[in-house]
Structures are given as C-alpha cells and as structure tokens.
Write a protein that holds these residues in place. Structure first.
Motif, PDB file in Angstrom:
ATOM      1  N   LEU A 130      46.916  70.902  43.661  1.00 23.01           N
ATOM      2  CA  LEU A 130      45.738  71.270  43.675  1.00 23.01           C
ATOM      3  C   LEU A 130      44.343  71.590  44.317  1.00 23.01           C
ATOM      4  O   LEU A 130      43.508  72.795  43.979  1.00 23.01           O
TER       5      LEU A 130
ATOM      6  N   ARG B 225      47.508  80.638  40.530  1.00 23.24           N
ATOM      7  CA  ARG B 225      47.024  80.590  39.590  1.00 23.24           C
ATOM      8  C   ARG B 225      47.758  79.688  38.493  1.00 23.24           C
ATOM      9  O   ARG B 225      48.219  79.128  38.124  1.00 23.24           O
ATOM     10  N   GLN B 226      48.846  80.358  38.041  1.00 18.99           N
ATOM     11  CA  GLN B 226      50.142  80.275  37.547  1.00 18.99           C
ATOM     12  C   GLN B 226      50.654  77.797  38.583  1.00 18.99           C
ATOM     13  O   GLN B 226      50.801  77.216  37.562  1.00 18.99           O
ATOM     14  N   TRP B 227      50.579  78.136  39.672  1.00 21.23           N
ATOM     15  CA  TRP B 227      51.044  76.991  40.298  1.00 21.23           C
ATOM     16  C   TRP B 227      50.326  76.313  39.537  1.00 21.23           C
ATOM     17  O   TRP B 227      50.180  75.139  39.274  1.00 21.23           O
ATOM     18  N   HIS B 228      48.423  76.158  39.806  1.00 22.68           N
ATOM     19  CA  HIS B 228      47.317  75.649  39.255  1.00 22.68           C
ATOM     20  C   HIS B 228      47.387  75.366  38.616  1.00 22.68           C
ATOM     21  O   HIS B 228      47.420  73.796  38.058  1.00 22.68           O
ATOM     22  N   ARG B 229      48.067  76.436  37.021  1.00 30.91           N
ATOM     23  CA  ARG B 229      48.223  75.402  35.997  1.00 30.91           C
ATOM     24  C   ARG B 229      49.359  74.423  35.641  1.00 30.91           C
ATOM     25  O   ARG B 229      49.518  73.664  35.181  1.00 30.91           O
ATOM     26  N   THR B 230      50.180  75.014  36.118  1.00 29.97           N
ATOM     27  CA  THR B 230      51.793  74.290  35.718  1.00 29.97           C
ATOM     28  C   THR B 230      51.239  72.789  36.826  1.00 29.97           C
ATOM     29  O   THR B 230      51.861  71.915  36.110  1.00 29.97           O
TER      30      THR B 230
ATOM     31  N   ARG C  51      47.675  85.720  41.214  1.00 30.73           N
ATOM     32  CA  ARG C  51      48.339  85.093  39.820  1.00 30.73           C
ATOM     33  C   ARG C  51      49.353  84.538  39.747  1.00 30.73           C
ATOM     34  O   ARG C  51      49.257  83.346  39.207  1.00 30.73           O
TER      35      ARG C  51
ATOM     36  N   SER D 283      48.600  71.525  37.017  1.00 31.69           N
ATOM     37  CA  SER D 283      47.577  70.538  36.797  1.00 31.69           C
ATOM     38  C   SER D 283      47.825  69.697  35.478  1.00 31.69           C
ATOM     39  O   SER D 283      47.412  68.886  34.813  1.00 31.69           O
ATOM     40  N   LEU D 284      49.007  70.662  34.854  1.00 28.50           N
ATOM     41  CA  LEU D 284      49.616  70.005  33.569  1.00 28.50           C
ATOM     42  C   LEU D 284      50.378  68.769  33.780  1.00 28.50           C
ATOM     43  O   LEU D 284      50.771  67.774  33.702  1.00 28.50           O
TER      44      LEU D 284
END
Length: 198
Positions: A182, A29-34, A26, A36-37
């Motif tokens: 990423l 996933r949070q690092w990846h989303r942040t 999780r 990515s934005l």
C-alpha cells in the motif's frame, strides 16, 4: 505483472508513451484497491490494538491492572515460590473457577514492589500475591494480554489450537506485506500523475 510495472517506473518520462504511463497508473490503482480490500481488515485490527496497547498504562486500570505493593522488598522475607504457587492455584479455583486450567504462562516477580504475579497460560486471569505473606492482593483480568494476542494474531492460534503459531505468521505477513504494498503503490499513485505532467 509486477516487473513490467516497475520497469515502467524506471523509464524516463520523455521516452514513455502517455498510454503506457496511464496503463501503468491503472495497474497500480488496481493493485492498491485489491491489497486494500485484503489487508484492510488486518491493518485495522493491528492499528486499533496497537493504539490500545500504547495507552494501556494510562487507561486507569481498564486495560492494564495496577501492580500492587507488598509488605517487603527484602527477598529474605519472601515465601518459597512453590508455596506462593499453591496459594495462587487455590485462589484461582476458589475465587474464579474450579474449571480453569492452573497451567502457568509465567511468574512475574517484582522485588521492588514485594509482589509476585502468576499469569496463567490457557485463559486471561492473573493473580498478584504479597511475596512475604502470601496474601492475595489482586485478581486481575489480563485485558492487555488479550489485546496483545489479538494484535499479533496469536489469539487465533490459541482458539484453534494450531501448532507453530501458523496463524500468527500468516497474520503478521499479511499486515507487513499489505502495508508495504500500500505504501509503494500509494506513492506511485501520488508521483505517477506528476511524472506524466512533467
């Protein structure tokens, strides 16, 4: 935060509690989303401009103007560089705009083609002259230079007049670190579930 995550990566699957492994996933996933934005826009610009720069010589003159050919490749027949420069500046003022700066970025001599290109520093115009006669062969809008400056972020330094290419440095750092994070987090998002199942 990151040392804890990476410590979890190195732990043997049998000694890792499923809750800890799920929590780690999780977090990734949070690092990846942040990231990515934040890095997504920069990486989009870098990838699109890189694609255009890769195709510039095959764009039929849309991105990169064709280098013209002069009457002689013999350097002994060439006019003095200061005379060619005067012709280029006069052409810039008469044929493009008297308001544009004549400051040069570079002079690109092509002996095999018998031409000299004058590339200006403060705008994206260039002039190709026959090196022997001084005849204007091409007034070119240097689209490839503009794309290259956007690609590495230096375009924003030019627009805003920043010193030491500060924006370029931030732009390339965001692109490089964003892609690295990423890649690492994406690998862990792929590998993590397989590791939990084993």
């Amino acid at each position: 935060m990151l040392p804890i995550i990476f410590a979890d990566m190195t732990t043997h699957p049998r000694s890792t509690d499923r809750k800890t492994a799920a929590k780690t996933l999780r977090q990734f996933r949070q690092w990846h989303r942040t990231v990515s934005l934040i890095a997504g826009i920069v990486l989009l610009v870098v990838s699109l401009t890189g694609l255009l720069l890769g195709w510039k010589k095959h764009s039929g003159g849309l991105i990169l103007a064709k280098t013209q050919t002069g009457v002689s490749a013999d350097l002994r027949t060439w006019m003095p560089m200061d005379s060619l420069h005067q012709i280029a500046v006069r052409t810039l003022r008469d044929s493009i705009s008297a308001d544009l700066s004549p400051a040069l970025d570079r002079i690109d001599a092509r002996p095999q083609k018998g031409i000299v290109k004058f590339v200006f520093a403060d705008h994206y115009w260039g002039i190709q002259l026959d090196a022997s006669t001084g005849r204007v062969l091409l007034l070119e809008r240097r689209t490839a230079d503009w794309i290259e400056n956007l690609h590495d972020g230096s375009l924003f330094d030019k627009w805003l007049g920043t010193d030491n290419e500060a924006i370029k440095l931030v732009f390339t750092t965001l692109a490089g670190l964003g892609l690295l994070i990423l890649t690492l987090s994406g690998f862990w998002l792929w590998y993590g579930p397989r590791r939990m199942r084993s």
